[in-house]
Design a protein around this motif. Structure first.
Motif, PDB file in Angstrom:
ATOM      1  N   PRO A  15       0.801  -1.348  -0.181  1.00  0.00           N
ATOM      2  CA  PRO A  15      -0.061  -0.055  -0.095  1.00  0.00           C
ATOM      3  C   PRO A  15       0.927   1.167  -0.185  1.00  0.00           C
ATOM      4  CG  PRO A  15      -1.017  -1.563   1.439  1.00  0.00           C
ATOM      5  CD  PRO A  15       0.190  -2.125   1.097  1.00  0.00           C
ATOM      6  N   VAL A  16       2.036   1.209   0.722  1.00  0.00           N
ATOM      7  CA  VAL A  16       2.925   2.496   0.588  1.00  0.00           C
ATOM      8  C   VAL A  16       3.503   2.705  -0.612  1.00  0.00           C
ATOM      9  CG1 VAL A  16       4.994   3.277   1.570  1.00  0.00           C
ATOM     10  CG2 VAL A  16       3.415   2.025   3.144  1.00  0.00           C
ATOM     11  N   THR A  17       3.846   1.731  -1.477  1.00  0.00           N
ATOM     12  CA  THR A  17       4.477   1.696  -2.652  1.00  0.00           C
ATOM     13  C   THR A  17       3.398   2.336  -3.560  1.00  0.00           C
ATOM     14  OG1 THR A  17       5.625  -0.336  -2.370  1.00  0.00           O
ATOM     15  CG2 THR A  17       5.252   0.339  -4.528  1.00  0.00           C
ATOM     16  N   ILE A  18       2.029   1.812  -3.597  1.00  0.00           N
ATOM     17  CA  ILE A  18       0.977   2.437  -4.463  1.00  0.00           C
ATOM     18  C   ILE A  18       0.757   3.915  -4.175  1.00  0.00           C
ATOM     19  CG2 ILE A  18      -1.520   2.242  -4.919  1.00  0.00           C
ATOM     20  CD1 ILE A  18      -1.018  -0.944  -4.563  1.00  0.00           C
ATOM     21  N   ILE A  19       0.832   4.296  -2.782  1.00  0.00           N
ATOM     22  CA  ILE A  19       0.439   5.682  -2.419  1.00  0.00           C
ATOM     23  C   ILE A  19       1.649   6.478  -3.162  1.00  0.00           C
ATOM     24  CG2 ILE A  19       0.543   7.413  -0.415  1.00  0.00           C
ATOM     25  CD1 ILE A  19      -0.622   4.968   1.147  1.00  0.00           C
ATOM     26  N   LEU A  20       2.822   6.171  -2.789  1.00  0.00           N
ATOM     27  CA  LEU A  20       3.856   6.897  -3.477  1.00  0.00           C
ATOM     28  C   LEU A  20       3.919   7.153  -5.105  1.00  0.00           C
ATOM     29  CD1 LEU A  20       6.926   5.264  -1.507  1.00  0.00           C
ATOM     30  CD2 LEU A  20       5.807   7.544  -1.412  1.00  0.00           C
ATOM     31  N   TYR A  21       3.582   5.997  -5.896  1.00  0.00           N
ATOM     32  CA  TYR A  21       3.224   5.893  -7.198  1.00  0.00           C
ATOM     33  C   TYR A  21       2.377   6.845  -7.531  1.00  0.00           C
ATOM     34  CZ  TYR A  21       6.498   2.206  -8.479  1.00  0.00           C
ATOM     35  OH  TYR A  21       7.612   1.353  -8.719  1.00  0.00           O
ATOM     36  N   PHE A  22       1.090   6.840  -6.903  1.00  0.00           N
ATOM     37  CA  PHE A  22      -0.036   7.628  -7.349  1.00  0.00           C
ATOM     38  C   PHE A  22       0.272   9.339  -6.738  1.00  0.00           C
ATOM     39  CE2 PHE A  22      -2.925   4.215  -7.907  1.00  0.00           C
ATOM     40  CZ  PHE A  22      -3.775   4.503  -8.836  1.00  0.00           C
ATOM     41  N   SER A  23       1.022   9.650  -5.975  1.00  0.00           N
ATOM     42  CA  SER A  23       1.631  10.748  -5.415  1.00  0.00           C
ATOM     43  C   SER A  23       2.197  11.471  -6.729  1.00  0.00           C
ATOM     44  CB  SER A  23       2.416  10.851  -4.364  1.00  0.00           C
ATOM     45  OG  SER A  23       1.681  10.122  -3.091  1.00  0.00           O
ATOM     46  N   VAL A  24       3.064  10.585  -7.328  1.00  0.00           N
ATOM     47  CA  VAL A  24       4.124  10.965  -8.540  1.00  0.00           C
ATOM     48  C   VAL A  24       3.062  11.183  -9.717  1.00  0.00           C
ATOM     49  CG1 VAL A  24       5.682  10.151 -10.091  1.00  0.00           C
ATOM     50  CG2 VAL A  24       6.238   9.821  -7.773  1.00  0.00           C
ATOM     51  N   LEU A  25       2.260  10.261  -9.718  1.00  0.00           N
ATOM     52  CA  LEU A  25       1.311  10.446 -11.062  1.00  0.00           C
ATOM     53  C   LEU A  25       0.416  11.548 -10.913  1.00  0.00           C
ATOM     54  CD1 LEU A  25       0.057   6.643 -11.361  1.00  0.00           C
ATOM     55  CD2 LEU A  25       1.720   7.857 -12.829  1.00  0.00           C
ATOM     56  N   PHE A  26      -0.141  11.757  -9.586  1.00  0.00           N
ATOM     57  CA  PHE A  26      -1.089  13.013  -9.217  1.00  0.00           C
ATOM     58  C   PHE A  26      -0.061  14.260  -9.570  1.00  0.00           C
ATOM     59  CE2 PHE A  26      -3.115  16.296  -6.871  1.00  0.00           C
ATOM     60  CZ  PHE A  26      -4.657  15.904  -7.360  1.00  0.00           C
ATOM     61  N   PHE A  27       1.250  14.224  -9.167  1.00  0.00           N
ATOM     62  CA  PHE A  27       1.952  15.446  -9.369  1.00  0.00           C
ATOM     63  C   PHE A  27       2.092  15.707 -11.037  1.00  0.00           C
ATOM     64  CE2 PHE A  27       6.201  17.317 -10.341  1.00  0.00           C
ATOM     65  CZ  PHE A  27       6.033  18.395  -9.611  1.00  0.00           C
ATOM     66  N   MET A  28       2.171  14.549 -11.804  1.00  0.00           N
ATOM     67  CA  MET A  28       2.402  14.888 -13.244  1.00  0.00           C
ATOM     68  C   MET A  28       1.039  15.237 -13.981  1.00  0.00           C
ATOM     69  SD  MET A  28       4.625  11.440 -14.135  1.00  0.00           S
ATOM     70  CE  MET A  28       4.800  11.973 -15.916  1.00  0.00           C
ATOM     71  N   SER A  29       0.076  14.474 -13.550  1.00  0.00           N
ATOM     72  CA  SER A  29      -1.206  14.937 -14.527  1.00  0.00           C
ATOM     73  C   SER A  29      -2.425  14.807 -13.204  1.00  0.00           C
ATOM     74  CB  SER A  29      -1.553  14.128 -15.641  1.00  0.00           C
ATOM     75  OG  SER A  29      -2.881  14.662 -16.049  1.00  0.00           O
ATOM     76  N   PRO A  30      -3.043  15.650 -12.469  1.00  0.00           N
ATOM     77  CA  PRO A  30      -4.007  15.623 -11.485  1.00  0.00           C
ATOM     78  C   PRO A  30      -5.259  15.139 -12.099  1.00  0.00           C
ATOM     79  CG  PRO A  30      -2.726  17.635 -11.058  1.00  0.00           C
ATOM     80  CD  PRO A  30      -2.486  17.256 -12.288  1.00  0.00           C
TER      81      PRO A  30
END
Length: 447
Positions: A15-30
């Motif tokens: 879950p921590v890994t998924i949260i980190l990936y989605f944080s990067v994705l949200f930063f790239m394109s909300p």
């Protein structure tokens, strides 16, 4: 155990890994990430449906396994009866039927478990395809906040989310099976005992005066077993309970050490309700010999000294002599250190009963409860043991249950119990002079 070992790492790391990936994705394109998050619950609901069915099958599997173990226990324990009635085919069929059901449930469960991973992969590809269509449209129309190269990077990063998602899917499947197993275990482990010690028990150091049953009634669920029982068992006296089988004699004896509590009335020890005392202290005053000899897969010595720390060889031998067991014990291969097998299977019924009596003798309790203590003995052994028990009971308060009236003729009082009620009471001589159930039983046994 398997659930914890296999799933704990996944539950905490992925879950921590998924949260980190989605944080990067949200930063790239909300905008694109919000679209992705809206699609994911659909896939989660599909996988959730599979795992819910998996839990149901896991419960069925555990229940079936319990029945299989029960059939095995009954078959091994009742081997003589099964062979005597030529019931081998019946028991084998019963076992085969249950194991076939168990195998079917587990195959069904394995299919669902194996489906979780490919379905999660398929749904992952479905989500990626959705992002390609939706995100690609935005890029081509020029309305996306990502360029073409950034969009490719976004897709690559998102595909990295799929592996931890699949691991979580597998972990959830395993957890559902583990939960089903745990529920079966903790249903038994967490069952609170109906009989327990009070929070602040009264001190109980010794037994001084009497045990009094006062208006005692008892019922198993709705079946009334005892009705308004009243009697007093004074210190050093012997009271015998006689009557037809199923009348409630053994239940009455079980109330004294609080194996059950009466539904109505109370049992007083030296004038105080036995419910006020600590259970272990109350039971330490009592020695119990049951109708069925309860022995353990251990040596003769350890069975006689059961529950008594620091018992010496001489003390055990003296108890065995009183119970008329010493003679046959010395003929065993290793004497007092001979293993008697599961439930004492290497001994005869009379020998097992004499060991049970020796165990009660060694405990040297002020109160004795003898539930058909000599029922499994031959006539010669019964006479010798009865003489020993008579000497033993002379300084103790004793509650005796007997079908053979010859063994309780010297009791201070005899209670005749029929259908849960005391229908007659008195000494052997008194009851023999009164027309009633006791006289009838005495006449039958004297023929």
């Amino acid at each position: 155990e398997n659930t914890i070992v296999q799933s704990l790492r996944v539950v905490f790391r992925e879950p921590v890994t998924i949260i980190l990936y989605f944080s990067v994705l949200f930063f790239m394109s909300p905008r694109l990430t919000i679209f992705t998050i809206l699609i994911i619950p659909i896939t989660g609901a599909i996988i959730g449906g599979i795992t819910r069915r998996l839990k149901k099958k896991a419960v069925q599997s555990q229940e079936s396994l319990g029945r299989i173990v029960n059939i095995l226990d009954e078959t091994l324990g009742g081997m003589r009866v099964i062979k005597a009635f030529n019931a081998e085919r019946f028991m084998r069929g019963k076992f085969d039927q249950e194991t076939d059901y168990y195998a079917g449930v587990n195959v069904n469960m394995a299919r669902k478990n194996e489906l979780a991973s490919p379905i999660s992969q398929f749904l992952g590809v479905f989500v990626v395809a959705g992002i390609l269509v939706y995100g690609g449209g935005l890029v081509l129309s020029g309305t996306s906040d990502l360029g073409a190269s950034d969009f490719i990077t976004y897709i690559i990063i998102f595909t990295q989310v799929l592996n931890p998602a699949k691991e979580i899917s597998r972990a959830v499947s395993s957890i559902q099976r583990g939960i089903a197993s745990a529920e079966r275990i903790f249903t038994v482990v967490d069952t609170p005992p109906k009989i327990s010690s009070p929070a602040s028990p009264s001190p109980l150091r010794s037994f001084e005066k009497s045990v009094e049953f006062k208006n005692v009634s008892f019922a198993y669920q709705e079946a009334t077993v005892l009705k308004n029982i009243n009697f007093t068992l004074s210190r050093g006296k012997t009271i015998a309970l006689v009557g037809p089988s199923g009348g409630g004699k053994s239940t009455l004896a079980d109330l004294l050490p609080r194996f059950y509590d009466p539904n109505e009335g109370e049992i007083l020890l030296d004038g105080q309700n036995i419910k006020d005392f600590d259970l272990s202290e109350l039971r330490s005053l009592m020695g119990i010999v049951t109708q069925e000899s309860i022995l353990f897969n251990d040596s003769v010595f350890n069975n006689i000294a059961f529950g008594i720390e620091g018992a010496t060889e001489s003390q055990v031998q003296e108890a065995a002599k009183i119970a008329n067991a010493h003679e046959f014990i010395t003929t065993l291969e290793e004497g007092y250190h001979t293993s008697i097998g599961e439930r004492g299977s290497k001994l005869s019924g009379g020998q097992r009963q004499r060991l049970s009596i020796a165990r009660a003798v060694l405990k040297n309790p002020p109160i004795l409860i003898l539930d058909e203590a000599t029922s499994a003995l031959d006539s010669e052994s019964e006479l010798l043991v009865q003489e020993a028990l008579t000497k033993l009971m002379s300084n103790r308060t004793t509650l005796v249950i007997a079908h053979r009236l010859s063994t309780i003729q010297h009791a201070d009082e005899i209670l005749v119990i029929e259908q849960g009620e005391v229908v007659q009471r008195g000494t052997h001589a008194e009851l023999n002079q009164i027309e009633g159930l006791y006289q009838k039983l005495s006449t039958i046994q004297s023929v």
